[in-house]
Design an enzyme around this catalytic site. Structure first.
Site, PDB file in Angstrom:
ATOM      1  N   ARG A 105      38.225  63.210  46.777  1.00  0.00           N
ATOM      2  CA  ARG A 105      39.424  63.276  45.923  1.00  0.00           C
ATOM      3  C   ARG A 105      39.667  64.711  45.453  1.00  0.00           C
ATOM      4  NH1 ARG A 105      39.716  62.707  40.038  1.00  0.00           N
ATOM      5  NH2 ARG A 105      41.897  62.321  39.452  1.00  0.00           N
ATOM      6  N   SER A 120      44.532  59.578  42.769  1.00  0.00           N
ATOM      7  CA  SER A 120      43.580  59.038  41.802  1.00  0.00           C
ATOM      8  C   SER A 120      42.461  58.273  42.506  1.00  0.00           C
ATOM      9  CB  SER A 120      44.299  58.102  40.819  1.00  0.00           C
ATOM     10  OG  SER A 120      44.713  56.916  41.482  1.00  0.00           O
ATOM     11  N   ASN A 217      42.590  47.132  37.582  1.00  0.00           N
ATOM     12  CA  ASN A 217      41.597  48.097  37.127  1.00  0.00           C
ATOM     13  C   ASN A 217      41.561  48.082  35.608  1.00  0.00           C
ATOM     14  OD1 ASN A 217      40.025  50.353  36.502  1.00  0.00           O
ATOM     15  ND2 ASN A 217      40.727  51.486  38.301  1.00  0.00           N
ATOM     16  N   GLY A 241      35.891  47.894  37.321  1.00  0.00           N
ATOM     17  CA  GLY A 241      35.490  48.209  35.955  1.00  0.00           C
ATOM     18  C   GLY A 241      35.515  49.705  35.684  1.00  0.00           C
ATOM     19  N   HIS A 273      37.847  29.442  47.791  1.00  0.00           N
ATOM     20  CA  HIS A 273      36.831  28.939  48.723  1.00  0.00           C
ATOM     21  C   HIS A 273      37.431  28.117  49.863  1.00  0.00           C
ATOM     22  CE1 HIS A 273      32.973  27.590  50.207  1.00  0.00           C
ATOM     23  NE2 HIS A 273      32.350  28.275  49.266  1.00  0.00           N
ATOM     24  N   ASP A 277      35.126  31.619  52.632  1.00  0.00           N
ATOM     25  CA  ASP A 277      33.847  31.085  52.175  1.00  0.00           C
ATOM     26  C   ASP A 277      32.916  32.218  51.747  1.00  0.00           C
ATOM     27  OD1 ASP A 277      32.636  32.176  54.470  1.00  0.00           O
ATOM     28  OD2 ASP A 277      32.799  30.306  55.592  1.00  0.00           O
TER      29      ASP A 277
END
Length: 300
Positions: A105, A120, A217, A241, A273, A277
């Site tokens: 970056r 970013s 985010n 996170g 699901h 899976d």
């Protein structure tokens, strides 16, 4: 055609013997659609501006205050509640080292002009998600009740804002675009939200359409991890996170240090699901981690 549609013997009141429908009844009959259509049009026209109507003022009560919600907020709440009740969610979480990605970056932004918006970390991770979809295309899919639909392109909804100002503009064909193009479109969507009038949502092609995958985010709030609700009909959603420095065991055999400091982020993937899976979800998250930790692959 007799017996079908608005002009049907079932809809016509007969005036002949024993209530039989005769030719005159058919000629004089006015189908319900002809009389009801104008009313429906009025309802549709009246409903359109409702989405742009700001919520009513707070209503104080005895020891509490009710805050009415806007139509847009009510719609989002309804969609998320329906998805949480009907989609069999499961969650996978992985920690990702970002040192190489941050170096890339810095290199890319160093080549941009001073007036250009920089790329970013979020832009790079959006691209990494699309690259993971290329490696595991069965995750870029939707449940269609009697079939599973796999999409040819990766269209990513990027969640921006909060509360009544929560939007998820879509970035089309992320896998076939460069990092600067992705960054410019995300920045344009954020600017449109910032410039929108209160109570009136932003306009543009990015707002409204549903993509094939969603990314949110929550790092700016200091959240380490989050298990997002899938937005139907999508099969996956990814939450990122906070980026933080962590001390981990040193895997360099030539180093005398036992531990080292690295920059990491926790990523959580929610999966439907019925479509994805556990094995496929793990493959996708592993591919995402690999692309993020080896970011040169994002330029291929």
């Amino acid at each position: 055609e007799l017996g079908h549609g608005p002009i049907s013997a079932l809809h016509i009141t007969g005036s002949g013997p024993n209530g039989r429908v005769i030719a005159a009844d058919v000629r004089e009959y006015i189908p319900p659609a002809a009389t009801e259509a104008p009313a429906a049009a009025v309802v549709t026209e009246a409903a359109a501006p409702a989405a742009a109507t700001p919520p009513s003022p707070p209503i104080p009560g005895d020891g509490y205050t009710d805050y009415p919600l806007s139509p847009a907020a009510l719609e989002i709440a309804s969609q998320l509640a329906h998805s949480k009740q009907n989609v069999p969610h499961y969650y996978l979480t992985v920690d990702i080292t970002l040192d190489s990605l941050l170096d890339l970056r810095s290199t890319l932004n160093g080549s941009l002009g001073k007036e250009e918006a920089g790329i970013s970390v979020n832009d790079l991770l959006i691209k990494a998600a699309a690259s993971a979809m290329k490696a595991v295309p069965s995750a870029n899919a939707s449940w269609m009740e009697s079939s599973v639909r796999v999409y040819d392109t990766v269209d990513v909804n990027v969640v921006v804002g909060s509360g009544d100002a929560l939007y998820a503009p879509v970035v089309r064909n992320v896998g076939g675009r460069g990092l600067k193009s992705i960054s410019d479109e995300v920045n344009a969507a954020v600017s449109a939200i910032d410039e929108a009038e209160e109570g009136v949502g932003p306009s543009g092609e990015a707002f409204g359409p549903m993509g094939t995958f969603t990314i949110m985010n929550l790092g700016m709030y200091g959240i380490k991890s989050c298990a997002p609700i899938i937005r139907e009909p999508q099969a996956c959603a990814l939450a990122l996170g906070a980026i933080e420095n962590r001390i981990v065991p040193n895997d360099d055999p030539d180093s005398e240090e036992i531990y080292k400091q690295v920059t990491m982020v926790t990523a959580t993937l929610s999966c439907d699901h019925r479509v994805v899976d556990g094995a496929v979800g793990a493959q996708w998250l592993g591919a995402f981690k690999s692309h993020a930790e080896n970011p040169a692959t994002l330029l291929l």
